[in-house]
Enzyme design. Structure first.
Site, PDB file in Angstrom:
ATOM      1  NE  ARG A   1      11.692   8.762 -15.828  1.00  0.00           N
ATOM      2  CZ  ARG A   1      12.104   8.984 -17.050  1.00  0.00           C
ATOM      3  NH1 ARG A   1      13.147   8.316 -17.537  1.00  0.00           N
ATOM      4  NH2 ARG A   1      11.499   9.847 -17.831  1.00  0.00           N
TER       5      ARG A   1
ATOM      6  CE1 TYR B   1      12.489  14.517  -7.273  1.00  0.00           C
ATOM      7  CE2 TYR B   1      12.225  13.455  -9.391  1.00  0.00           C
ATOM      8  CZ  TYR B   1      11.895  14.458  -8.516  1.00  0.00           C
ATOM      9  OH  TYR B   1      10.959  15.397  -8.874  1.00  0.00           O
TER      10      TYR B   1
ATOM     11  CE  LYS C   1       7.450   6.655 -15.147  1.00  0.00           C
ATOM     12  NZ  LYS C   1       6.425   7.052 -16.034  1.00  0.00           N
TER      13      LYS C   1
ATOM     14  CG  HIS D   1       4.934   6.255 -20.077  1.00  0.00           C
ATOM     15  ND1 HIS D   1       5.809   7.183 -20.598  1.00  0.00           N
ATOM     16  CD2 HIS D   1       4.603   6.718 -18.850  1.00  0.00           C
ATOM     17  CE1 HIS D   1       6.003   8.159 -19.726  1.00  0.00           C
ATOM     18  NE2 HIS D   1       5.279   7.901 -18.657  1.00  0.00           N
TER      19      HIS D   1
ATOM     20  CB  SER E   1       8.594  11.829 -19.107  1.00  0.00           C
ATOM     21  OG  SER E   1       8.706  10.440 -18.949  1.00  0.00           O
TER      22      SER E   1
ATOM     23  CB  CYS F   1       4.439  15.024 -23.424  1.00  0.00           C
ATOM     24  SG  CYS F   1       6.157  15.264 -23.886  1.00  0.00           S
TER      25      CYS F   1
ATOM     26  CG  ASP G   1       3.197   7.803 -15.395  1.00  0.00           C
ATOM     27  OD1 ASP G   1       3.430   8.682 -16.249  1.00  0.00           O
ATOM     28  OD2 ASP G   1       4.086   7.084 -14.917  1.00  0.00           O
TER      29      ASP G   1
ATOM     30  NE  ARG H   1       7.894  14.352 -12.196  1.00  0.00           N
ATOM     31  CZ  ARG H   1       7.360  13.836 -13.297  1.00  0.00           C
ATOM     32  NH1 ARG H   1       6.175  13.266 -13.263  1.00  0.00           N
ATOM     33  NH2 ARG H   1       7.998  13.900 -14.441  1.00  0.00           N
TER      34      ARG H   1
HETATM   35  P1  GTP Z   1       5.038  12.449 -16.588  1.00  0.00           P
HETATM   36  O1  GTP Z   1       4.444  12.434 -15.222  1.00  0.00           O
HETATM   37  O2  GTP Z   1       6.459  12.904 -16.604  1.00  0.00           O
HETATM   38  O3  GTP Z   1       4.885  11.157 -17.311  1.00  0.00           O
HETATM   39  O4  GTP Z   1       4.321  13.660 -17.400  1.00  0.00           O
HETATM   40  P2  GTP Z   1       2.856  13.843 -18.020  1.00  0.00           P
HETATM   41  O5  GTP Z   1       2.811  13.240 -19.393  1.00  0.00           O
HETATM   42  O6  GTP Z   1       1.819  13.404 -17.070  1.00  0.00           O
HETATM   43  O7  GTP Z   1       2.789  15.428 -18.233  1.00  0.00           O
HETATM   44  P3  GTP Z   1       1.896  16.541 -17.489  1.00  0.00           P
HETATM   45  O8  GTP Z   1       0.426  16.362 -17.717  1.00  0.00           O
HETATM   46  O9  GTP Z   1       2.326  16.611 -16.095  1.00  0.00           O
HETATM   47  O10 GTP Z   1       2.325  17.870 -18.265  1.00  0.00           O
HETATM   48  C1  GTP Z   1       3.644  18.338 -18.279  1.00  0.00           C
HETATM   49  C2  GTP Z   1       3.680  19.771 -18.687  1.00  0.00           C
HETATM   50  O11 GTP Z   1       3.009  19.984 -19.926  1.00  0.00           O
HETATM   51  C3  GTP Z   1       3.018  20.709 -17.676  1.00  0.00           C
HETATM   52  O12 GTP Z   1       3.843  21.818 -17.460  1.00  0.00           O
HETATM   53  C4  GTP Z   1       1.739  21.111 -18.346  1.00  0.00           C
HETATM   54  O13 GTP Z   1       1.321  22.378 -17.958  1.00  0.00           O
HETATM   55  C5  GTP Z   1       2.082  21.049 -19.834  1.00  0.00           C
HETATM   56  N1  GTP Z   1       0.859  20.716 -20.639  1.00  0.00           N
HETATM   57  C6  GTP Z   1       0.013  19.693 -20.426  1.00  0.00           C
HETATM   58  N2  GTP Z   1      -1.031  19.707 -21.297  1.00  0.00           N
HETATM   59  C7  GTP Z   1      -0.816  20.775 -22.102  1.00  0.00           C
HETATM   60  C8  GTP Z   1      -1.538  21.341 -23.210  1.00  0.00           C
HETATM   61  O14 GTP Z   1      -2.593  20.855 -23.641  1.00  0.00           O
HETATM   62  N3  GTP Z   1      -0.989  22.441 -23.801  1.00  0.00           N
HETATM   63  C9  GTP Z   1       0.170  23.002 -23.361  1.00  0.00           C
HETATM   64  N4  GTP Z   1       0.628  24.073 -23.993  1.00  0.00           N
HETATM   65  N5  GTP Z   1       0.870  22.515 -22.311  1.00  0.00           N
HETATM   66  C10 GTP Z   1       0.394  21.420 -21.690  1.00  0.00           C
HETATM   67  C1  SPV Z   2       8.116  10.048 -15.979  1.00  0.00           C
HETATM   68  O1  SPV Z   2       9.256  10.524 -16.060  1.00  0.00           O
HETATM   69  O2  SPV Z   2       7.521   9.592 -16.986  1.00  0.00           O
HETATM   70  C2  SPV Z   2       7.406  10.059 -14.684  1.00  0.00           C
HETATM   71  C3  SPV Z   2       8.143  10.487 -13.488  1.00  0.00           C
HETATM   72  O3  SPV Z   2       6.260   9.678 -14.622  1.00  0.00           O
HETATM   73  S1  SPV Z   2       9.167   9.269 -12.811  1.00  0.00           S
HETATM   74  O4  SPV Z   2       8.423   8.561 -11.782  1.00  0.00           O
HETATM   75  O5  SPV Z   2      10.329   9.944 -12.202  1.00  0.00           O
HETATM   76  O6  SPV Z   2       9.578   8.345 -13.822  1.00  0.00           O
HETATM   77 MN    MN Z   3       5.441   9.167 -16.710  1.00  0.00          MN
END
Ligand code: GTP
Ligand code: SPV
Ligand code: MN
Length: 654
Positions: free
Chosen positions: A113, A265, A274, A294, A316, A318, A341, A436
């Site tokens: 983004r 993207y 979003k 979110h 994002s 996290c 999400d 992704r």
């Molecule tokens: P968006 O799609 O961008 O909104 O992200 P999200 O909040 O869904 O994050 P996602 O679950 O995809 O995690 C992002 C990264 O954080 C990945 O590389 C995971 O492996 C890492 N991660 C997720 N949960 C944990 C956790 O409990 N501990 C640690 N150390 N890393 C984590």
């Molecule tokens: C985020 O960045 O929080 C996402 C990926 O979920 S995107 O669709 O690119 O915003």
């Molecule tokens: Mn997101």
């Protein structure tokens, strides 16, 4: 790429013949250099569109000058056709190892983004952004005047689709026909966007059938690289047209409209996500008395078979997808996924908060996902998935950082940038950090049985969290709703690769919504606080978690499935169990009340819950500064008061 190289999965003989005919139609639309007043409809029927939709299409076709128009019906035949076209254009390639899975590698300049080019345009500046102190730049939204927006759009869109097909995607955010759902029409010149929207949302004729003459959000998208252009975007990868230098994502809430230019993207181009579900969604939500957030939505069932739903806001990258699909290590617990999400939430007539997931797919971060960390995501993506910017193995599989244990013997890796024989010693990662998977939610093995329920699932707990390497405990509970809103407002996290920021600085990300607020953050806080005054509402408990605190040897907490131990504690709190004590920052677990039975590794719980006085003093100072500078007079007094109370507690109790 020649037709003979096109994968047989899509090129079954009927689609082959159909596609050949279809492509001939595109090709014989007269000269590619001439503006047109008559558009060739190569798929669907313009006359059958609801009047307003037809008008929107015609109006923008006149401006964007596409070669042809394709009205999406959402059929299987159409899906195959799009995949066929995308293969021919070299945008995607099949991944032989899985069923109907595809890999797209973007232009290296179009990978996330672009927050700095994302604007909200309203007559009144103050409707969009807070009055910052001394006029410093707002970090909570970018405003643009309607005049400037008009000019910027005018400099970009005329003729931008020349030589390309304009696809018309009718889509529903939320189950088609649910009273909580909303409809959009996306016009795009990217077949990749159509294929992805077909996974992320519900699209096609059924949406038009429910729309009739009703209202819809207008979503215009162009990759910004007309085929006829010379030098519009030099050096851009042929198979991934885009226009990075002119990217602009404009939201015009007063016209119910989104216009996105220059990027193909993720959140820049899949406009239901979003742009609609959060930015315009949050405006509609405030107006209509609900919340567009979110947040993931998950069901948690305890060993007694009691079930509760939680919603969680993490910035994002996290951990939302991971938490939403987790496999609990704590025996007897079961987690089910409603969404990973976005949550649209509304109090029902009994005062119960209910949430729907407006999406139909997951656009999840690939790196870090593995059979060890998120087996349910791995199982979900084995079919019907489009991967973007991951690496490929020589046996036609995918690879990214974190999949080391799953790499087949003897397989070699080609990185997302096309470097063959990639190895650990290669300087750059194999997959882009924001690579992704785009996969249908219904395929998730732990999808909740209520995930498409039109009335939504009952939410009993709201969780905030971020990447906090220092000072912030594993979990705490807010004292009450006001304090909970303050905790959301004070949310911070280390920056990640999901946007253009440099990683590793701790940034404010209130409610995990910083890049997604559709309106003035002060007014957003007022809206959240307003629920406190209605005693008919059952306000959920609010928690804050931090899986990312670090010690000398890295993360102090094992995370992932082990997070079920923290879920168990929150579950018991929602049930009224007396297992919390007051601390300066909130209610924390009574020592020993987090179930650590069977935990394989040593965990330093004292360190995970330590509240260093100097850390919290500077946290308070910094927050005060931030609120003063960024929110100024728009900061609700209740939030101001919560900050003062925190300051006093830190002073006297730590
Ligand atoms: P968006 O799609 O961008 O909104 O992200 P999200 O909040 O869904 O994050 P996602 O679950 O995809 O995690 C992002 C990264 O954080 C990945 O590389 C995971 O492996 C890492 N991660 C997720 N949960 C944990 C956790 O409990 N501990 C640690 N150390 N890393 C984590
Ligand atoms: C985020 O960045 O929080 C996402 C990926 O979920 S995107 O669709 O690119 O915003
Ligand atoms: Mn997101």
């Amino acid at each position: 790429m020649g037709v003979d190289k096109v994968n047989t999965q899509a090129a079954s003989s009927s689609i082959d013949m159909f596609a050949t005919h279809y492509l001939k139609e595109v090709a014989c639309s007269s000269s590619k250099l001439q503006p047109k007043s008559n558009y060739r409809i190569i798929y669907g029927n313009l006359n059958r569109l609801p009047k307003q939709v037809r008008f929107y299409v015609e109006e923008n076709a006149k401006v964007c000058q596409p070669e042809a128009i394709h009205i999406c019906d959402g059929s299987e035949k159409e899906k195959d056709l799009l995949l066929y076209i995308l293969q021919k254009e070299g945008t995607i390639k099949p991944l032989a190892k899985y069923e109907n899975c595809w890999l797209a590698n973007t232009d290296p300049a179009d990978v996330a983004r672009v927050e700095s080019r994302t604007f909200i345009s309203t007559e009144e500046r103050h409707d969009t952004i807070t009055r910052t102190k001394g006029g410093v730049k707002s970090m909570l939204a970018n405003w643009m005047s309607p005049q400037d927006t008009e000019e910027a759009l005018h400099a970009r869109f005329p003729g931008c689709m020349m030589g390309r097909t304009m696809y018309v995607i009718p889509f529903s955010m939320g189950p088609v026909g649910s009273p909580l759902s909303k409809i959009g029409i996306e016009l795009t010149d990217s077949a990749y966007v159509v294929a992805s929207m077909g996974i992320m949302t519900r699209i096609g004729q059924k949406v038009l059938d429910t729309l009739k003459e009703g209202e819809f959000v207008k979503c215009l998208h162009s990759v910004g690289k007309p085929v006829t252009s010379t030098g519009v975007a030099d050096g851009i990868k042929e198979s991934w047209p885009c226009n990075p230098k002119d990217v602009m994502i404009a939201h015009l809430p007063e016209r119910n409209e989104i216009c996105s230019f220059g990027s193909g993207y993720g959140g820049n181009s899949l406009l239901g996500k979003k742009c609609f579900a959060l930015r315009l969604g949050s405006i509609l939500a405030r107006r209509e008395g609900w919340l567009a957030e979110h947040m993931l939505i998950m069901g948690v069932e305890n060993p007694k078979g009691e079930k509760k739903y939680f919603a969680a806001a993490f910035p994002s990258a996290c951990g939302k997808t991971n938490l939403a699909m987790m496999e609990p290590t704590l025996p007897g617990y079961k987690v089910t996924c409603v969404g990973d999400d976005i949550a649209w939430m509304r109090f029902d007539k009994n005062g119960q908060l209910r949430a729907i997931n407006p999406e139909a797919g997951f656009f999840g971060v690939a790196p870090g996902t593995s059979m060890k960390t998120n087996p349910n995501a791995m199982r979900t993506v084995m079919k019907n998935t489009i991967f973007t910017n991951v690496a490929e193995t020589s046996d036609g599989g995918v690879y990214w950082e974190g999949m080391e244990d799953e790499l087949p013997d003897n397989a070699t890796i080609t990185s997302w940038l096309g470097e063959e024989e990639w190895s650990k010693s290669t300087e750059k990662p194999a997959a882009h950090p924001n690579s992704r998977f785009c996969t249908p939610a219904g395929q998730c093995p732990i999808i909740d049985e209520q995930w498409e329920s039109p009335e939504g699932v009952p939410i009993e707990g709201i969780i905030f969290g971020g990447r906090r390497p220092e000072g912030v405990p594993l979990v705490y509970e807010a004292f009450d709703w006001n304090h909970g809103v303050f905790v959301g407002a004070a949310l911070k996290s280390e920056a990640t690769a999901a946007a253009e920021h440099k990683a590793k600085v701790v940034m404010h990300d209130p409610f995990a919504m910083r890049p997604f607020f559709g309106y003035n953050f002060g007014h957003y806080l007022d809206h959240w606080l307003s629920f406190q005054d209605n005693n008919k509402l059952k306000l959920p408990k609010v928690f804050h978690v931090n899986w990312f605190r670090k010690g000398p040897k890295g993360f102090l907490w094992p995370g992932f499935g082990e997070n079920s131990r923290v879920l168990d504690w929150m579950f018991r709190r929602v049930n009224g169990e007396d297992c919390a004590i007051k601390s300066a920052v909130g209610l924390i677990p009574v020592p020993g009340s987090i179930d650590l039975s069977g935990l394989k590794e040593e965990v330093d719980m004292d360190e995970l819950f330590r509240l260093p006085k100097d850390f919290w003093q500077s946290e308070v100072r910094e927050l005060k500064n931030y609120f003063e500078e960024q929110v100024g007079e728009d900061l609700p007094v209740n939030i101001q008061r919560e900050l003062q109370k925190l300051e006093q507690r830190v002073q006297s109790e730590l």
